[in-house]
Design a protein around this motif. Structure first.
Motif, short mmCIF file in Angstrom:
data_model
loop_
_atom_site.label_atom_id
_atom_site.label_comp_id
_atom_site.label_asym_id
_atom_site.label_seq_id
_atom_site.Cartn_x
_atom_site.Cartn_y
_atom_site.Cartn_z
N ALA A 1 -8.35 -5.06 -7.10
CA ALA A 1 -8.92 -6.14 -7.91
C ALA A 1 -7.90 -6.71 -8.89
O ALA A 1 -7.90 -7.92 -9.16
CB ALA A 1 -10.15 -5.62 -8.67
N LYS B 1 -13.83 -5.39 -13.18
CA LYS B 1 -13.32 -6.60 -12.54
C LYS B 1 -13.31 -7.81 -13.46
O LYS B 1 -12.85 -8.88 -13.07
CB LYS B 1 -14.14 -6.92 -11.29
CG LYS B 1 -13.85 -6.00 -10.11
CD LYS B 1 -14.38 -6.58 -8.82
CE LYS B 1 -13.91 -5.78 -7.62
NZ LYS B 1 -14.33 -6.38 -6.34
N SER C 1 -8.58 0.39 -9.41
CA SER C 1 -7.59 -0.60 -9.83
C SER C 1 -6.22 0.03 -10.03
O SER C 1 -6.07 1.27 -10.06
CB SER C 1 -8.03 -1.26 -11.14
OG SER C 1 -8.01 -0.31 -12.20
#
Length: 254
Positions: free
Chosen positions: A59, A244, A35
């Motif tokens: 994400a 996530k 990320s």
């Protein structure tokens, strides 16, 4: 050569690792981060790598946000599904890009370009940031309205608005419609993800891409994961990882 990989798809990250080692067994993958936030934290707390591979879409945002929040003082090879016209500027500034799915020949050429970049050190951070800003201005967000699916001995177009979710099962990709019809698709989830509107669809994990209208509820699961209830009900549980969970909730309420 020490390498940092920024990639939120485990399959894509593993494929890149395998290709890198097949080309040069002395390459050391320092870390795989998923990320924007993880990348910023990793860069702040670790010695810089020799080279980074950054997936553009992550994400929790796109990897360009990393450059807005911290300075990256090592060369980058981007991986993406952007069209070539939009990415030409990257080559001008001695950074490169690889279109997914990554092929060994293209990766080898990118590594050769890195070797030239490393020897000459022709690009600067300010040039890279300028290139990223130019790419954002020229990016075209045109997503597919339908996909081709297999039905008996026919190939038919199916509207994306009719699709509840995509699922990988036994190495095959299927889509399930809102009225619980199931069709096979001759594409990977990675390729599908790059063709559909991220405002309407979310890559939940390695097995699922889900539509906003298919989500009925989300509940807390073990170790800060989320358990998602979909309609129609899939044939296996849908669990979203801790990393996530926040991007999913942000997407769902946007």
């Amino acid at each position: 050569m020490r390498v940092l990989i920024v990639e939120d798809e485990q399959g894509g990250a593993q494929n890149l690792c395998d290709l890198l080692l097949s080309l040069n067994k002395e390459i050391e993958v320092l870390a795989i981060v998923e990320s924007v936030r993880e990348t910023i934290d990793w860069v702040a707390s670790n010695p810089k790598p020799d080279l980074g591979f950054f997936d553009i879409r992550l994400a929790d945002g796109d990897s360009f946000e990393i450059f807005e929040q911290t300075e990256i003082h090592f060369p980058i090879i981007f991986t993406s599904a952007y069209d070539e016209y939009a990415l030409k500027a990257f080559k001008v500034n001695s950074v490169d890009y690889l279109v997914k799915p990554i092929e060994k020949k293209a990766l080898a050429a990118a590594l050769d370009k890195y070797a030239i970049f490393y020897a000459n050190k022709t690009s600067t951070y300010s040039q890279l940031l300028s290139t990223i800003n130019e790419l954002r201005r020229t990016e075209t967000k045109q997503y597919k309205k339908s996909l081709l699916v297999y039905y008996r001995d026919q190939i038919i177009p199916l509207l994306l608005s009719d699709i509840a979710y995509f699922q990988l099962e036994n190495e095959m990709v299927y889509c399930v419609t809102h009225n619980d019809q199931r069709y096979q698709i001759d594409q990977t989830l990675e390729k599908i993800s790059n063709q559909i509107d991220p405002q309407e669809f979310f890559r939940a994990n390695r097995q699922f891409i889900i539509s906003r209208t298919s989500v009925q509820s989300a509940s807390q699961h073990f170790n800060r994961k989320l358990k998602i209830k979909l309609s129609p009900i899939p044939n296996e549980e849908l669990i979203i990882s801790k990393s996530k969970a926040i991007p999913f909730k942000t997407w769902l309420e946007s």
